[in-house]
Structures are given as structure tokens and as C-alpha cells.
Design an enzyme around this catalytic site. Structure first.
Site, PDB file in Angstrom:
ATOM      1  N   GLU A 130     -17.280 -83.423  36.493  1.00  0.00           N
ATOM      2  CA  GLU A 130     -17.749 -84.376  35.486  1.00  0.00           C
ATOM      3  C   GLU A 130     -19.271 -84.407  35.493  1.00  0.00           C
ATOM      4  OE1 GLU A 130     -16.306 -86.250  33.204  1.00  0.00           O
ATOM      5  OE2 GLU A 130     -14.193 -86.392  33.782  1.00  0.00           O
ATOM      6  N   HIS A 172     -13.349 -78.811  28.905  1.00  0.00           N
ATOM      7  CA  HIS A 172     -12.186 -79.699  28.839  1.00  0.00           C
ATOM      8  C   HIS A 172     -11.444 -79.520  27.514  1.00  0.00           C
ATOM      9  CE1 HIS A 172     -10.603 -84.079  29.543  1.00  0.00           C
ATOM     10  NE2 HIS A 172      -9.651 -83.189  29.509  1.00  0.00           N
ATOM     11  N   ASP A 182     -14.993 -82.885  25.065  1.00  0.00           N
ATOM     12  CA  ASP A 182     -16.101 -82.598  25.971  1.00  0.00           C
ATOM     13  C   ASP A 182     -16.015 -81.181  26.569  1.00  0.00           C
ATOM     14  OD1 ASP A 182     -13.819 -83.893  27.346  1.00  0.00           O
ATOM     15  OD2 ASP A 182     -14.988 -83.713  29.178  1.00  0.00           O
TER      16      ASP A 182
END
Length: 199
Positions: A130, A172, A182
Site C-alpha cells: 500500500e 490492484h 488503484d
């Protein structure tokens, strides 16, 4: 960030809603003076996700690790860590990278399965990273973040013999069945992949 997809046959229906039931191991509370586990990535900081938000495993012995999946948090760095650390949120990633300075937090061991891809098969076979920021605000994608993430991705690829190419370093939005976008069109893949290749 999103909820995981469990293996088929591990669902229980309650009033028409499917609830994911995934195995996890509750760890004992750390003793006073206990050592904090070292992260898999040498420059990372161990910030463990709650055990109810990922699956204990023994990768690569029980699942090969074939991919790295790139995410954007859509929330601040500290909030992302809080979400992963809250019991019952059913979401996690292996790593979170802070925008301003590229600081790396590790939340799930690489040997365990983080719930990040929205696709159980890809969860079992990937490492999720992330990145703090928002897909429509490129100012969050700083040079320090790109460089730190590229070093992390290159190291992961080295540890797991993953080719450093776009067939194995995925977005993603490329996960089958996902509704996520994303890291978005403003993520500079050419720049990122060049950094990954040059480490």
C-alpha cells in the site's frame, strides 16, 4: 484496501449475507521487555496487523509467491495502520509506504497471506504494498515514495525469485473481479519500473 475472498466452501450464510470465515492464529500478548520481531525488509518498521485480518501460512512452502501488487491507500498512512490493527476489519497488506519520506511499515509477514487483492488466489500468491495517497492526487506520489517502494519491490522479487516485470508486478485494478482502480492512471509505471530494474 478491501475485504478478502475466502476459499470456496468456507462461507456461512447468516440472514442471506455471506460472511468470510478465514483461519487465523491469536498470538499471546507480548511480555514486558519482549523483543519486537524484525521485519522481513531490513529498512522496514514492524507494525503488525491484527491476526484476524490476515491468514497465517508458510509461504512459499504451501503457496508460491509469484506477484507483487501495488495499491494506493485512499486514506492517510496512520489511518491505514490503524485499520489493519483493528480486529475484524478483514483487510491488510504486507507493507505500507508513507508518502513524504518513503518510510516502510511491515504489517504482515511475507510468509503469511495478507487480504489485499480482493481475489483469494492472488492473495495467496502475492505480496501487497500500500502507498499513502489518493489515486487522483499525484502530489502524494513523491520521489522518495517511488524510490523506497522500488527498493522494496526489487528486494521482494529477489527473495521470492519473481521477475521484475509488469507481468509480475501488478496494479490492484488488474486483479480479476476487482472493482478497484488503484494505483490509478497518475501512477507513473514507466518511472517505477525503471527504478525497480535499476536497484
Amino acid at each position: 484496501m478491501e475485504r478478502p475472498r475466502p476459499l470456496p466452501g468456507r462461507r456461512h450464510l447468516l440472514k442471506g449475507a455471506a460472511l468470510a470465515v478465514l483461519p487465523y492464529t491469536l498470538l499471546p500478548a507480548p511480555r514486558a521487555g519482549a523483543l519486537t520481531p524484525a521485519p522481513d525488509h531490513p529498512s522496514g518498521e514492524w507494525q503488525p496487523a491484527h491476526p484476524s485480518n490476515h491468514t497465517a501460512a508458510d509461504r512459499p512452502a504451501d503457496h508460491p509467491v509469484d506477484f507483487v501488487v501495488i495499491h494506493v491507500t485512499q486514506t492517510p498512512y496512520a489511518n491505514t495502520l490503524s485499520i489493519f490493527q483493528e480486529a475484524g476489519r478483514s483487510v491488510s497488506a504486507h507493507y505500507v509506504i508513507r508518502s513524504g519520506d518513503g518510510h516502510v511499515a511491515q504489517c504482515v509477514r511475507e510468509s503469511d497471506i495478507a487480504w489485499h487483492a480482493g481475489n483469494w488466489d492472488y492473495n495467496t500468491r502475492s505480496i501487497g504494498i500500500e502507498h499513502e495517497g489518493w489515486v487522483d492526487e499525484p502530489r502524494w506520489f513523491t520521489e522518495r515514495m517511488y524510490e523506497s517502494s522500488a527498493r522494496l519491490t526489487a528486494a521482494i522479487c529477489g527473495r521470492h525469485a519473481i521477475p521484475r516485470d509488469r507481468a509480475h508486478i501488478l496494479a490492484h485494478y488488474e486483479m480479476p473481479g476487482t472493482d478497484h482502480t488503484d494505483p490509478g492512471p497518475l501512477w507513473d509505471w514507466d518511472r517505477y519500473m525503471s527504478l525497480v530494474a535499476s536497484v
